[in-house]
Scaffold this motif. Structure first.
Motif, mmCIF file in Angstrom:
data_model
loop_
_atom_site.group_PDB
_atom_site.id
_atom_site.type_symbol
_atom_site.label_atom_id
_atom_site.label_comp_id
_atom_site.label_asym_id
_atom_site.label_seq_id
_atom_site.Cartn_x
_atom_site.Cartn_y
_atom_site.Cartn_z
ATOM 1 N N VAL A 28 0.837 -1.206 0.000
ATOM 2 C CA VAL A 28 0.000 0.000 0.000
ATOM 3 C C VAL A 28 0.871 1.254 0.000
ATOM 4 C CG1 VAL A 28 -1.659 1.338 1.376
ATOM 5 C CG2 VAL A 28 -1.976 -1.127 1.082
ATOM 6 N N LYS A 31 2.564 1.899 -3.365
ATOM 7 C CA LYS A 31 1.628 2.436 -4.362
ATOM 8 C C LYS A 31 1.340 3.915 -4.104
ATOM 9 C CE LYS A 31 -2.866 1.526 -6.415
ATOM 10 N NZ LYS A 31 -4.052 0.677 -6.422
ATOM 11 N N ARG A 32 1.183 4.282 -2.844
ATOM 12 C CA ARG A 32 0.800 5.658 -2.505
ATOM 13 C C ARG A 32 1.980 6.621 -2.406
ATOM 14 N NH1 ARG A 32 -4.193 5.621 1.736
ATOM 15 N NH2 ARG A 32 -5.501 4.170 0.568
ATOM 16 N N LEU A 33 3.130 6.118 -1.879
ATOM 17 C CA LEU A 33 4.229 7.023 -1.553
ATOM 18 C C LEU A 33 5.538 6.727 -2.268
ATOM 19 C CD1 LEU A 33 3.600 7.072 2.309
ATOM 20 C CD2 LEU A 33 2.840 8.773 0.630
#
Length: 161
Positions: A28, A31-33
């Motif tokens: 996660v 994907k986000r950071l």
């Protein structure tokens, strides 16, 4: 290690559970950071948890933290055949042993964890645990099985203040 007694759940199984959660978190966060930030968060999380576990282990030392007490943690680490340890040597201020098989690392690879997580979830714990146990304790381990070496040569040195 954490706050719950390690005998409730075998440490190897506990680490597998933690690894599964951290692998999901890593996915996660990546994907986000991005990968670098995700790895930094995982590293900080594992180091923080390990440092606190070291403090908790020290607090359980009957006569306060010492090298003699610290070496008893190896029994927890190898419980259930999780580690194969050879060539154990101890002096009043130094302990050496070689890990020749690490089922923690093997388990993480069997779980299909990304290779960049394997050392961070396993090998990175050791130094943080020692630091949490006592500022007098210093770990030297120049190489690891996870990095492709034939063993993990651990040397823990107790430096009195």
């Amino acid at each position: 290690m954490g706050n719950a007694p390690e005998t409730e759940v075998a440490l190897l199984e506990k680490r597998r559970i933690e690894a599964a959660i951290l692998a999901d978190l890593y996915a996660v966060l990546t994907k986000r950071l991005g990968r670098d930030t995700a790895l930094a968060v995982i590293e900080e999380t594992v180091a923080r948890s390990s440092f606190e576990a070291g403090k908790a282990f020290a607090a359980a030392a009957p006569h306060g933290p010492s090298l003699a007490h610290f070496v008893t943690v190896a029994d927890l680490w190898r419980r259930g055949g999780a580690l194969t340890i050879e060539d154990e040597q101890q002096t009043p201020d130094r302990v050496f042993f070689a890990v020749t098989r690490c089922r923690y690392v093997e388990s993480y690879r069997e779980m299909g964890l990304p290779e960049e997580l394997v050392t961070r979830l396993s090998c990175q714990r050791d130094g943080a645990f020692a630091a949490g146990y006592s500022p007098c304790l210093v770990l030297s381990r120049p190489t690891t099985l996870a990095a492709g070496a034939s063993g993990c040569p651990f040397t823990f040195t107790w430096n009195n203040p």
